[in-house]
Write a protein that holds these residues in place. Sequence first.
Motif, PDB file in Angstrom:
ATOM      1  N   PHE A 185       0.839  -1.192   0.000  1.00 16.04           N
ATOM      2  CA  PHE A 185       0.000   0.000   0.000  1.00 16.04           C
ATOM      3  C   PHE A 185       0.877   1.245   0.000  1.00 16.04           C
ATOM      4  O   PHE A 185       1.924   1.277   0.645  1.00 16.04           O
ATOM      5  N   LYS A 187      -0.229   5.067   0.757  1.00 13.73           N
ATOM      6  CA  LYS A 187      -1.391   5.870   1.147  1.00 13.73           C
ATOM      7  C   LYS A 187      -2.631   4.990   1.039  1.00 13.73           C
ATOM      8  O   LYS A 187      -2.684   3.929   1.647  1.00 13.73           O
ATOM      9  N   ASP A 188      -3.629   5.367   0.280  1.00 10.17           N
ATOM     10  CA  ASP A 188      -4.859   4.577   0.216  1.00 10.17           C
ATOM     11  C   ASP A 188      -4.958   3.734  -1.056  1.00 10.17           C
ATOM     12  O   ASP A 188      -6.040   3.235  -1.387  1.00 10.17           O
ATOM     13  N   THR A 189      -3.852   3.562  -1.735  1.00 15.63           N
ATOM     14  CA  THR A 189      -3.859   2.795  -2.986  1.00 15.63           C
ATOM     15  C   THR A 189      -3.113   1.475  -2.803  1.00 15.63           C
ATOM     16  O   THR A 189      -2.024   1.431  -2.243  1.00 15.63           O
ATOM     17  N   TYR A 191      -1.089  -1.473  -4.429  1.00 16.44           N
ATOM     18  CA  TYR A 191      -0.270  -1.782  -5.610  1.00 16.44           C
ATOM     19  C   TYR A 191       0.006  -3.272  -5.630  1.00 16.44           C
ATOM     20  O   TYR A 191       0.397  -3.864  -4.621  1.00 16.44           O
ATOM     21  N   SER A 202      -2.114  -0.450  -9.992  1.00 21.12           N
ATOM     22  CA  SER A 202      -2.615   0.294  -8.829  1.00 21.12           C
ATOM     23  C   SER A 202      -4.130   0.156  -8.768  1.00 21.12           C
ATOM     24  O   SER A 202      -4.828   0.265  -9.784  1.00 21.12           O
ATOM     25  N   TYR A 203      -4.622  -0.092  -7.555  1.00 23.58           N
ATOM     26  CA  TYR A 203      -6.031  -0.422  -7.334  1.00 23.58           C
ATOM     27  C   TYR A 203      -6.589   0.483  -6.250  1.00 23.58           C
ATOM     28  O   TYR A 203      -6.047   0.548  -5.139  1.00 23.58           O
ATOM     29  N   ASP A 204      -7.662   1.187  -6.569  1.00 21.24           N
ATOM     30  CA  ASP A 204      -8.310   2.078  -5.620  1.00 21.24           C
ATOM     31  C   ASP A 204      -9.238   1.256  -4.714  1.00 21.24           C
ATOM     32  O   ASP A 204     -10.235   0.708  -5.172  1.00 21.24           O
ATOM     33  N   ILE A 211      -6.923   1.575 -11.307  1.00 22.65           N
ATOM     34  CA  ILE A 211      -6.834   2.952 -11.791  1.00 22.65           C
ATOM     35  C   ILE A 211      -5.614   3.200 -12.668  1.00 22.65           C
ATOM     36  O   ILE A 211      -5.545   4.210 -13.372  1.00 22.65           O
ATOM     37  N   ASP A 212      -4.658   2.267 -12.659  1.00 18.63           N
ATOM     38  CA  ASP A 212      -3.485   2.460 -13.510  1.00 18.63           C
ATOM     39  C   ASP A 212      -2.716   1.149 -13.640  1.00 18.63           C
ATOM     40  O   ASP A 212      -2.738   0.310 -12.730  1.00 18.63           O
TER      41      ASP A 212
END
Length: 250
Positions: A185, A187-189, A191, A202-204, A211-212
Amino acid sequence: MIKSIIALFLPLLFMQNLFAKEKVIANIPEASGICYSNISDSLFVVNDEGTLYELTTKGKILREKKLGKYDLEAVEVDEENALLLLINEKKDSIIVVDKKSFDIVKKIKIDREYKKIKLLKKGGDGIEGLALYKNKLYASNQSKKMFPKEDSSVIVILDYKLEEKKLKIIDIINPEIKDISGLTFYKDTLYMISDKNSKIISYDIKKSKIIDTKKLSKKYAQEGIAFDTKGNLYIADDNGKILKIKNFIK
């Protein structure tokens, strides 16, 4: 026509710029997992031979200890309790280690089933990645099968309770990606890294979507990932290297 050519070559230029920054900072045999501690400002690495290491962010090995005949595939830090959580793949269990002494504190089993579907295969191709976020453990399965088949490549969410002897799967994330070999992780993402596809995704968590996606070099066997507080990326390469890519996240 010019715009089409630019659009075609932009991804290639990005890849060249990204991996122009990569640097081998340490050599560790069969490095399989890595995490970063913001309290000690250091990296912790495990390998397939059952050894735990602590490194500086420049790659200097500070400590190493052979814990036993374990196939260690992931490591995560529990800063609040000053513990390290290590995945022993062949047993699908977590080895809890004291961060300061490197002594084994206890071992916790992980349930393999969720809603009568066997998501974690016993033995090889089991858990490969581990990340702690808001008192939940996220563990990735390296399987090359897709959900909802048994032993699927998914991320299981575990209710993290140190007092338990076995952690239950309380939910799953199905990113529809095979061979998820590492998690972290920033922050709030969330990986995740795929060794087979040589990608970092990257996953929200809040939006429950990817998201990317960025490609990584196919010359490495990416088994683990971590970020420091500056957004520098560290990769554990199963071929025996620890890589650093500066300013991956700006």
